[in-house]
Design a protein around this motif. Sequence first.
Motif, PDB file in Angstrom:
ATOM      1  N   LYS A  22       0.828  -1.212   0.000  1.00 48.21           N
ATOM      2  CA  LYS A  22       0.000   0.000   0.000  1.00 48.21           C
ATOM      3  C   LYS A  22       0.860   1.259   0.000  1.00 48.21           C
ATOM      4  N   ALA A  23       2.107   1.123   0.436  1.00 54.47           N
ATOM      5  CA  ALA A  23       3.046   2.250   0.438  1.00 54.47           C
ATOM      6  C   ALA A  23       4.113   2.063  -0.632  1.00 54.47           C
ATOM      7  N   LYS A  24       3.804   1.227  -1.637  1.00 54.29           N
ATOM      8  CA  LYS A  24       4.731   0.943  -2.732  1.00 54.29           C
ATOM      9  C   LYS A  24       6.078   0.421  -2.218  1.00 54.29           C
ATOM     10  N   ASN A  25       5.989  -0.329  -1.114  1.00 54.35           N
ATOM     11  CA  ASN A  25       7.169  -0.945  -0.494  1.00 54.35           C
ATOM     12  C   ASN A  25       8.243   0.062  -0.113  1.00 54.35           C
ATOM     13  N   SER A  26       7.807   1.276   0.210  1.00 55.75           N
ATOM     14  CA  SER A  26       8.762   2.296   0.629  1.00 55.75           C
ATOM     15  C   SER A  26       9.395   1.904   1.962  1.00 55.75           C
ATOM     16  N   VAL A  27      10.563   2.464   2.215  1.00 57.73           N
ATOM     17  CA  VAL A  27      11.369   2.053   3.361  1.00 57.73           C
ATOM     18  C   VAL A  27      11.134   2.968   4.558  1.00 57.73           C
ATOM     19  N   ASN A  28      10.612   2.377   5.636  1.00 59.48           N
ATOM     20  CA  ASN A  28      10.547   3.064   6.911  1.00 59.48           C
ATOM     21  C   ASN A  28      11.567   2.414   7.844  1.00 59.48           C
ATOM     22  N   LEU A  29      11.573   2.813   9.103  1.00 60.53           N
ATOM     23  CA  LEU A  29      12.577   2.275  10.027  1.00 60.53           C
ATOM     24  C   LEU A  29      12.392   0.776  10.249  1.00 60.53           C
ATOM     25  N   ALA A  30      11.133   0.328  10.302  1.00 57.08           N
ATOM     26  CA  ALA A  30      10.883  -1.105  10.509  1.00 57.08           C
ATOM     27  C   ALA A  30      11.438  -1.929   9.352  1.00 57.08           C
ATOM     28  N   VAL A  31      11.278  -1.440   8.134  1.00 52.85           N
ATOM     29  CA  VAL A  31      11.818  -2.138   6.968  1.00 52.85           C
ATOM     30  C   VAL A  31      13.342  -2.157   7.023  1.00 52.85           C
ATOM     31  N   ALA A  32      13.937  -1.019   7.369  1.00 54.80           N
ATOM     32  CA  ALA A  32      15.396  -0.946   7.461  1.00 54.80           C
ATOM     33  C   ALA A  32      15.928  -1.952   8.471  1.00 54.80           C
TER      34      ALA A  32
END
Length: 254
Positions: A22-32
């Motif tokens: 839904k966020a186009k797989n953008s990177v937030n802190l959790a993803v990092a």
Amino acid sequence: MNDEVIVSVEDGVMLVTLNRPKAKNSVNLAVAKGIAAAMEELDSNASIRCAIITGADNTFCAGMDLKAFVSGEMPFVEGRGFAGLVEAPPKKPLIAAIEGYALAGGFEIAITCDLIVAASNAKFGIPEVKRGLAAAAGGLMRLPRQIPTRVAKEMALTGEFIDAARGYDLGLINKVVEPGTALDAAKEMAKLIAANGPMAVIASKQVIDESQDWTVAEMYAEQQKIIEPIFSSHDAIEGATAFAEKRAPNWQGK
């Protein structure tokens, strides 16, 4: 791990999937943090030979989560940088399997990888200047080492995209495949890597990466420091023996 980064391992190949469609797989802190944890497992687990990173729902990654950025969140992991990856890539090979868009930080994740497999309709770019930002996660430094400098400048200064065909022509992409098949093609490539001597694979990657900064006078001496343990390893003897006996080698990683 968390549900925004899905990690699995099969036949010695790790699959890391960015899972924020839904966020186009953008990177937030959790993803990092999820990517960083996966890379640590990749390098520390001897049974894993290489990894693939991809995105859910037919898109790779749109870059940094700008909503999180505006709120003050930075998707960086100490010692590893943006996305928990770009400043400290793994010692083992990492393949990007790209469908859809690999933009901004997503593109910088891709060019941090050792190999790139992309769908023919994929798009690539570092459009940070269009948002008053700069491609500081490797786009301005790593990209000119991978494609001609003037093309890198064009991408960085205009913010415009290139397609997979252009990326392939520039030598940026290893393989262009039909839409929907990038992951399958990356798995086939990973299978070939995983079948090889693990110590030899790691050392080969290290020499290619580090030799970019070696002078002609020092390059063979520097290479020898990395390669010498390979030639005296158990795996080197096993590889030669298996060849002579016409059988698959049984690698021990030592």
